[in-house]
Design a protein around this motif. Sequence first.
Motif, PDB file in Angstrom:
ATOM      1  N   GLY A 151       8.488  11.418  -7.076  1.00 19.23           N
ATOM      2  CA  GLY A 151       7.833  11.940  -8.273  1.00 19.23           C
ATOM      3  C   GLY A 151       8.410  13.282  -8.696  1.00 19.23           C
ATOM      4  O   GLY A 151       8.599  13.544  -9.893  1.00 19.23           O
ATOM      5  N   LEU A 152       8.716  14.138  -7.714  1.00 16.78           N
ATOM      6  CA  LEU A 152       9.343  15.431  -8.020  1.00 16.78           C
ATOM      7  C   LEU A 152      10.729  15.237  -8.636  1.00 16.78           C
ATOM      8  O   LEU A 152      11.103  15.923  -9.580  1.00 16.78           O
ATOM      9  CB  LEU A 152       9.476  16.274  -6.747  1.00 16.78           C
ATOM     10  N   LEU A 153      11.477  14.301  -8.062  1.00 14.88           N
ATOM     11  CA  LEU A 153      12.803  13.988  -8.609  1.00 14.88           C
ATOM     12  C   LEU A 153      12.709  13.643 -10.083  1.00 14.88           C
ATOM     13  O   LEU A 153      13.514  14.072 -10.900  1.00 14.88           O
ATOM     14  CB  LEU A 153      13.383  12.777  -7.872  1.00 14.88           C
ATOM     15  N   LYS A 154      11.704  12.842 -10.397  1.00 15.32           N
ATOM     16  CA  LYS A 154      11.507  12.385 -11.769  1.00 15.32           C
ATOM     17  C   LYS A 154      11.183  13.555 -12.694  1.00 15.32           C
ATOM     18  O   LYS A 154      11.781  13.706 -13.753  1.00 15.32           O
ATOM     19  CB  LYS A 154      10.358  11.373 -11.766  1.00 15.32           C
ATOM     20  N   SER A 155      10.230  14.405 -12.271  1.00 12.07           N
ATOM     21  CA  SER A 155       9.780  15.476 -13.156  1.00 12.07           C
ATOM     22  C   SER A 155      10.716  16.680 -13.185  1.00 12.07           C
ATOM     23  O   SER A 155      10.846  17.343 -14.204  1.00 12.07           O
ATOM     24  CB  SER A 155       8.369  15.921 -12.779  1.00 12.07           C
ATOM     25  N   GLU A 156      11.390  16.965 -12.071  1.00 16.52           N
ATOM     26  CA  GLU A 156      12.201  18.187 -12.002  1.00 16.52           C
ATOM     27  C   GLU A 156      13.693  17.956 -12.247  1.00 16.52           C
ATOM     28  O   GLU A 156      14.417  18.904 -12.509  1.00 16.52           O
ATOM     29  CB  GLU A 156      11.997  18.858 -10.640  1.00 16.52           C
ATOM     30  N   LEU A 157      14.127  16.718 -12.151  1.00 16.01           N
ATOM     31  CA  LEU A 157      15.539  16.435 -12.427  1.00 16.01           C
ATOM     32  C   LEU A 157      15.672  15.548 -13.660  1.00 16.01           C
ATOM     33  O   LEU A 157      16.248  15.940 -14.663  1.00 16.01           O
ATOM     34  CB  LEU A 157      16.205  15.764 -11.219  1.00 16.01           C
ATOM     35  N   LEU A 158      15.097  14.356 -13.613  1.00 16.85           N
ATOM     36  CA  LEU A 158      15.320  13.390 -14.681  1.00 16.85           C
ATOM     37  C   LEU A 158      14.762  13.828 -16.022  1.00 16.85           C
ATOM     38  O   LEU A 158      15.384  13.613 -17.057  1.00 16.85           O
ATOM     39  CB  LEU A 158      14.720  12.033 -14.301  1.00 16.85           C
ATOM     40  N   TYR A 159      13.573  14.444 -16.029  1.00 19.67           N
ATOM     41  CA  TYR A 159      12.977  14.845 -17.296  1.00 19.67           C
ATOM     42  C   TYR A 159      13.468  16.197 -17.798  1.00 19.67           C
ATOM     43  O   TYR A 159      13.229  16.559 -18.937  1.00 19.67           O
ATOM     44  CB  TYR A 159      11.445  14.897 -17.180  1.00 19.67           C
ATOM     45  N   LEU A 160      14.142  16.948 -16.937  1.00 18.19           N
ATOM     46  CA  LEU A 160      14.566  18.287 -17.342  1.00 18.19           C
ATOM     47  C   LEU A 160      16.065  18.410 -17.576  1.00 18.19           C
ATOM     48  O   LEU A 160      16.525  19.404 -18.091  1.00 18.19           O
ATOM     49  CB  LEU A 160      14.152  19.312 -16.266  1.00 18.19           C
ATOM     50  N   GLN A 161      16.799  17.398 -17.191  1.00 17.10           N
ATOM     51  CA  GLN A 161      18.260  17.506 -17.206  1.00 17.10           C
ATOM     52  C   GLN A 161      18.870  16.469 -18.142  1.00 17.10           C
ATOM     53  O   GLN A 161      18.343  15.372 -18.282  1.00 17.10           O
ATOM     54  CB  GLN A 161      18.768  17.242 -15.790  1.00 17.10           C
ATOM     55  N   GLU A 162      19.967  16.837 -18.747  1.00 20.23           N
ATOM     56  CA  GLU A 162      20.700  15.887 -19.590  1.00 20.23           C
ATOM     57  C   GLU A 162      21.952  15.455 -18.831  1.00 20.23           C
ATOM     58  O   GLU A 162      22.625  16.280 -18.214  1.00 20.23           O
ATOM     59  CB  GLU A 162      21.091  16.547 -20.914  1.00 20.23           C
ATOM     60  N   PHE A 163      22.257  14.164 -18.865  1.00 22.52           N
ATOM     61  CA  PHE A 163      23.408  13.641 -18.125  1.00 22.52           C
ATOM     62  C   PHE A 163      24.430  13.042 -19.093  1.00 22.52           C
ATOM     63  O   PHE A 163      24.062  12.379 -20.054  1.00 22.52           O
ATOM     64  CB  PHE A 163      22.954  12.571 -17.118  1.00 22.52           C
TER      65      PHE A 163
ATOM     66  N   ASN B 107       0.840  -1.198   0.000  1.00 24.69           N
ATOM     67  CA  ASN B 107       0.000   0.000   0.000  1.00 24.69           C
ATOM     68  C   ASN B 107       0.874   1.247   0.000  1.00 24.69           C
ATOM     69  O   ASN B 107       1.241   1.770   1.049  1.00 24.69           O
ATOM     70  CB  ASN B 107      -0.925  -0.012   1.230  1.00 24.69           C
ATOM     71  N   CYS B 108       1.210   1.756  -1.211  1.00 21.86           N
ATOM     72  CA  CYS B 108       2.136   2.897  -1.310  1.00 21.86           C
ATOM     73  C   CYS B 108       1.522   4.189  -0.768  1.00 21.86           C
ATOM     74  O   CYS B 108       2.246   5.112  -0.406  1.00 21.86           O
ATOM     75  CB  CYS B 108       2.611   3.080  -2.746  1.00 21.86           C
ATOM     76  N   LEU B 109       0.196   4.282  -0.702  1.00 18.66           N
ATOM     77  CA  LEU B 109      -0.437   5.502  -0.175  1.00 18.66           C
ATOM     78  C   LEU B 109      -0.141   5.703   1.309  1.00 18.66           C
ATOM     79  O   LEU B 109      -0.219   6.817   1.820  1.00 18.66           O
ATOM     80  CB  LEU B 109      -1.953   5.450  -0.394  1.00 18.66           C
ATOM     81  N   ASP B 110       0.218   4.616   2.007  1.00 14.01           N
ATOM     82  CA  ASP B 110       0.584   4.728   3.423  1.00 14.01           C
ATOM     83  C   ASP B 110       1.893   5.488   3.609  1.00 14.01           C
ATOM     84  O   ASP B 110       2.241   5.869   4.720  1.00 14.01           O
ATOM     85  CB  ASP B 110       0.703   3.333   4.056  1.00 14.01           C
ATOM     86  N   ASN B 111       2.646   5.661   2.503  1.00 15.74           N
ATOM     87  CA  ASN B 111       3.912   6.406   2.570  1.00 15.74           C
ATOM     88  C   ASN B 111       3.945   7.436   1.440  1.00 15.74           C
ATOM     89  O   ASN B 111       4.958   7.612   0.766  1.00 15.74           O
ATOM     90  CB  ASN B 111       5.098   5.434   2.468  1.00 15.74           C
ATOM     91  N   ALA B 112       2.805   8.120   1.253  1.00 17.12           N
ATOM     92  CA  ALA B 112       2.608   8.984   0.080  1.00 17.12           C
ATOM     93  C   ALA B 112       3.586  10.152  -0.020  1.00 17.12           C
ATOM     94  O   ALA B 112       3.948  10.557  -1.122  1.00 17.12           O
ATOM     95  CB  ALA B 112       1.179   9.515   0.085  1.00 17.12           C
ATOM     96  N   VAL B 113       4.047  10.694   1.107  1.00 16.46           N
ATOM     97  CA  VAL B 113       4.896  11.893   1.045  1.00 16.46           C
ATOM     98  C   VAL B 113       6.257  11.581   0.419  1.00 16.46           C
ATOM     99  O   VAL B 113       6.745  12.333  -0.431  1.00 16.46           O
ATOM    100  CB  VAL B 113       5.063  12.532   2.445  1.00 16.46           C
ATOM    101  N   ILE B 114       6.866  10.475   0.803  1.00 14.25           N
ATOM    102  CA  ILE B 114       8.168  10.130   0.208  1.00 14.25           C
ATOM    103  C   ILE B 114       7.985   9.717  -1.256  1.00 14.25           C
ATOM    104  O   ILE B 114       8.831   9.992  -2.105  1.00 14.25           O
ATOM    105  CB  ILE B 114       8.908   9.039   1.034  1.00 14.25           C
ATOM    106  N   GLU B 115       6.829   9.097  -1.575  1.00 15.65           N
ATOM    107  CA  GLU B 115       6.540   8.745  -2.967  1.00 15.65           C
ATOM    108  C   GLU B 115       6.401  10.023  -3.797  1.00 15.65           C
ATOM    109  O   GLU B 115       6.858  10.079  -4.941  1.00 15.65           O
ATOM    110  CB  GLU B 115       5.245   7.927  -3.058  1.00 15.65           C
ATOM    111  N   ASN B 116       5.786  11.044  -3.221  1.00 10.03           N
ATOM    112  CA  ASN B 116       5.652  12.329  -3.922  1.00 10.03           C
ATOM    113  C   ASN B 116       7.017  12.963  -4.168  1.00 10.03           C
ATOM    114  O   ASN B 116       7.250  13.583  -5.214  1.00 10.03           O
ATOM    115  CB  ASN B 116       4.777  13.300  -3.118  1.00 10.03           C
ATOM    116  N   PHE B 117       7.922  12.827  -3.193  1.00 10.49           N
ATOM    117  CA  PHE B 117       9.273  13.357  -3.375  1.00 10.49           C
ATOM    118  C   PHE B 117       9.961  12.661  -4.552  1.00 10.49           C
ATOM    119  O   PHE B 117      10.604  13.310  -5.378  1.00 10.49           O
ATOM    120  CB  PHE B 117      10.101  13.179  -2.098  1.00 10.49           C
TER     121      PHE B 117
END
Length: 269
Positions: A215-227, A203-213
């Motif tokens: 998600g931010l990593l994915k959208s604000e770093l991985l999808y916006l940055q070139e490595f 049940n990932c919703l029981d730990n939703a805040v870290i899951e949201n973090f």
Amino acid sequence: MELVKVADIPRSTYYYWEKRLHQVDKYGEVKEAIKEIYHEHKGRYGYRRIAKELEKRGFHHNPKTINHLMNEMGLKCLVRMKKYRSYKGNVGKIAPNLLNRDFSAKKMNQKWVTDVTEFHLFGEKRYLSPVLDLCNGEIIAYTVMKRPVYKLVGDMLEQAIERIQPGDQVILHSDQGWHYQMNQYQKTLEQHQITQSMSRKGNCLDNAVIENFFGLLKSELLYLQEFDSIGHFERELADYIYYYNHKRMKAKLKDLSPVEYRTQVLKVA
């Protein structure tokens, strides 16, 4: 037809390949669009996102067709991040869900949440294990390693413990991953009077805040940055966590960053 005689191939085979060579590729236009979208987003888009972008341009194809065409063209999403599935059954004690989705905390070191996520880049894997304080959303400790060994979580826990002040009563919440069931982990919690809490199984919703973090990593770093390399990614990840803690404003923190909120608001309170 002299070539047919010299090559010693059937006449039907010759005409078949001649026809194929002059045949127009019915996917020619969409392939060009796929290539354009792929390079525009620097390899960060997989076939599902590219299919959605193509629809905006008037190309309506099944995502599976787009996946097939991308494979033909040798185009693959360069960056992948997924939830690390660390559940391996009961290898130790399971703790009750004390947090019970109450993600509010009035002071620091009252409620912490943690989890592990996996990154797959350049044919290599990296695992991130952070601890987030629910009072201000700050990442108070984290480790990055090549393998999801116990040390990944153990070292993170030692870092977090350094933040505890006399009188603090911390609840540390996680999923039921094997790291968190380990005797060594649970003994360390006990030694520092940290109360363990666990999500219900699956049940990932029981730990939703870290899951949201994550998600931010994915959208604000991985999808916006070139490595350029895995080392470059690790440096950018450290920079992002610093940015997230010190500079990224949050509406629920009165438009302050987690660190600004901790130093400006909580100190006064």
